[in-house]
Scaffold this motif. Structure first.
Motif, short mmCIF file in Angstrom:
data_model
loop_
_atom_site.label_atom_id
_atom_site.label_comp_id
_atom_site.label_asym_id
_atom_site.label_seq_id
_atom_site.Cartn_x
_atom_site.Cartn_y
_atom_site.Cartn_z
N ASP A 6 68.21 32.55 133.53
CA ASP A 6 66.82 32.61 133.05
C ASP A 6 66.47 31.38 132.21
O ASP A 6 65.30 30.99 132.13
N TYR A 7 67.44 30.80 131.53
CA TYR A 7 67.28 29.55 130.79
C TYR A 7 66.18 29.58 129.74
O TYR A 7 65.51 28.59 129.48
N ASN A 8 65.98 30.76 129.12
CA ASN A 8 65.21 30.80 127.88
C ASN A 8 66.22 30.81 126.73
O ASN A 8 67.40 30.55 126.94
N LEU A 9 65.78 31.09 125.51
CA LEU A 9 66.66 31.05 124.35
C LEU A 9 66.87 32.45 123.80
O LEU A 9 65.93 33.24 123.70
N VAL B 299 63.39 38.22 131.18
CA VAL B 299 64.78 38.23 131.64
C VAL B 299 64.84 38.93 133.01
O VAL B 299 64.19 39.93 133.23
N GLY B 300 65.64 38.35 133.90
CA GLY B 300 65.84 38.94 135.22
C GLY B 300 65.04 38.32 136.34
O GLY B 300 65.32 38.59 137.51
N ASP B 301 64.07 37.48 136.03
CA ASP B 301 63.23 36.90 137.09
C ASP B 301 64.02 35.98 138.01
O ASP B 301 63.79 35.96 139.23
N SER B 302 64.94 35.20 137.46
CA SER B 302 65.71 34.28 138.28
C SER B 302 66.58 35.03 139.28
O SER B 302 66.67 34.66 140.46
N ALA B 303 67.22 36.10 138.84
CA ALA B 303 68.06 36.89 139.74
C ALA B 303 67.22 37.53 140.84
O ALA B 303 67.64 37.60 142.01
#
Length: 322
Positions: free
Chosen positions: A277-280, A169-173
């Motif tokens: 992040d588009y994971n679940l 979580v947070g990689d996209s940002a």
């Protein structure tokens, strides 16, 4: 005076639309507004899930930081992510675009090459769509239909269930920050590229969603499009429980944490509220945790335990250092 959409906010605007459409007949067993995708029946034991999303220039992307091909990929990926969270297999899609006059033929071709790239990656057929001009921003709207034997919903959880996420979580940002800021950063080229890729070319967790749907356990699931903090709050509200997240358990990449430190922010800010992040994000009854972890790993993913559901008000709580 009637409130504006800006004053209402997204959640209340959706509630307004849902209330306005409440009298439109819905066949028994179908599920409409309120989950990541609608659920309809194709045949006994087989259900369709349908989702639609629109990407608007200068709201969801900028042409100076996102190439046409990357935009095409992302337009498919963000919709397929909703299908993945329902435990469904993506089957077909329609694409509608509103194009400003300054778009070149080469740019449009690159957009559709990106759409083709992402569609091939998830086994999705493009069956039609619409094209029109736009006097304002560029817009890409995608509708995806998938199928599943067992649709996974946001509801169905109980106090005592375990909360998990299927990726960092947070990689996209962090990747977006890199795209919008020039100059040297304390990252290797490979790490910086991985963060940018997380934002530009997200991978929908279709295999992980299918693996979840094949287990016999009670689940609640949604895709992590708006940040883990908001996803946790949505699960709390859908199930009328308190969702407790443990800060030390959140899967945050070393590259993201290093970049956060460089920018002077707490990495939890990107992890919880960065979005895209588009994971679940899911909950599962404790007895099923080990089986779910094995099923997700067999599908090529990874399951991270990040918190729990507890009796209490429908809120999300972050526990830090105990």
């Amino acid at each position: 005076m009637e409130p504006t959409l800006a004053q209402l906010g997204e959640d209340r605007a959706i509630a307004l639309i849902s209330e306005t459409l409440a009298d439109v007949p819905m066949p028994e067993g179908w599920i409409g507004i309120g989950d990541d995708a609608a659920v309809t029946t194709l045949a006994p034991g087989l259900q369709a899930v349908t989702t639609t999303d629109i990407l608007v220039e200068d709201v969801h992307f900028r042409r100076n930081t996102t190439s046409a091909r990357e935009l095409g990929w992302k337009a498919i990926a963000v919709n397929v992510s909703d299908v993945a969270s329902m435990g469904a297999l993506p089957r077909w899609a329609t694409i509608s675009v509103a194009l400003p006059k300054d778009c070149s033929a080469a740019w449009v071709r690159e957009l559709y090459l990106g759409i083709a790239d992402a569609s091939r990656a998830v086994g999705l057929a493009i069956v039609g769509g619409d094209t029109t001009g736009s006097p304002g921003p560029l817009m890409v709207s995608v509708t995806v239909v998938g199928e599943t034997e067992r649709p996974l919903l946001r509801s169905g959880a109980q106090a005592g269930d375990v909360v998990c996420v299927t990726g960092s979580v947070g990689d996209s940002a962090a990747g977006l920050w890199l795209l919008e800021h020039d100059g040297e950063v304390p990252l290797s080229d490979a790490d910086a590229q991985a963060l940018r890729r997380a934002h530009r070319l997200p991978r929908p967790h279709v295999a992980e969603g299918r693996a979840l749907a094949r287990t016999p356990y009670r689940l609640s699931v949604l895709d992590n499009s708006d940040g883990l903090g908001r996803s946790a709050l949505i699960l709390a509200q859908a199930n009328r429980v308190t969702v407790e997240l443990e800060a030390s358990h959140l899967p945050m990449s070393e590259a993201m944490k290093a970049l956060a430190a460089y920018t002077g922010r707490d990495p939890l800010d990107w992890a919880l509220w960065g979005g895209e992040d588009y994971n679940l994000v899911l909950s599962v009854e404790p007895a099923g945790l080990d089986t779910l972890r094995q099923a997700v790993e067999t599908a090529g993913g990874k399951l991270f335990e990040v918190g729990s559901m507890e009796e209490g008000p429908a809120i999300a709580v972050l526990k830090k250092d105990g």
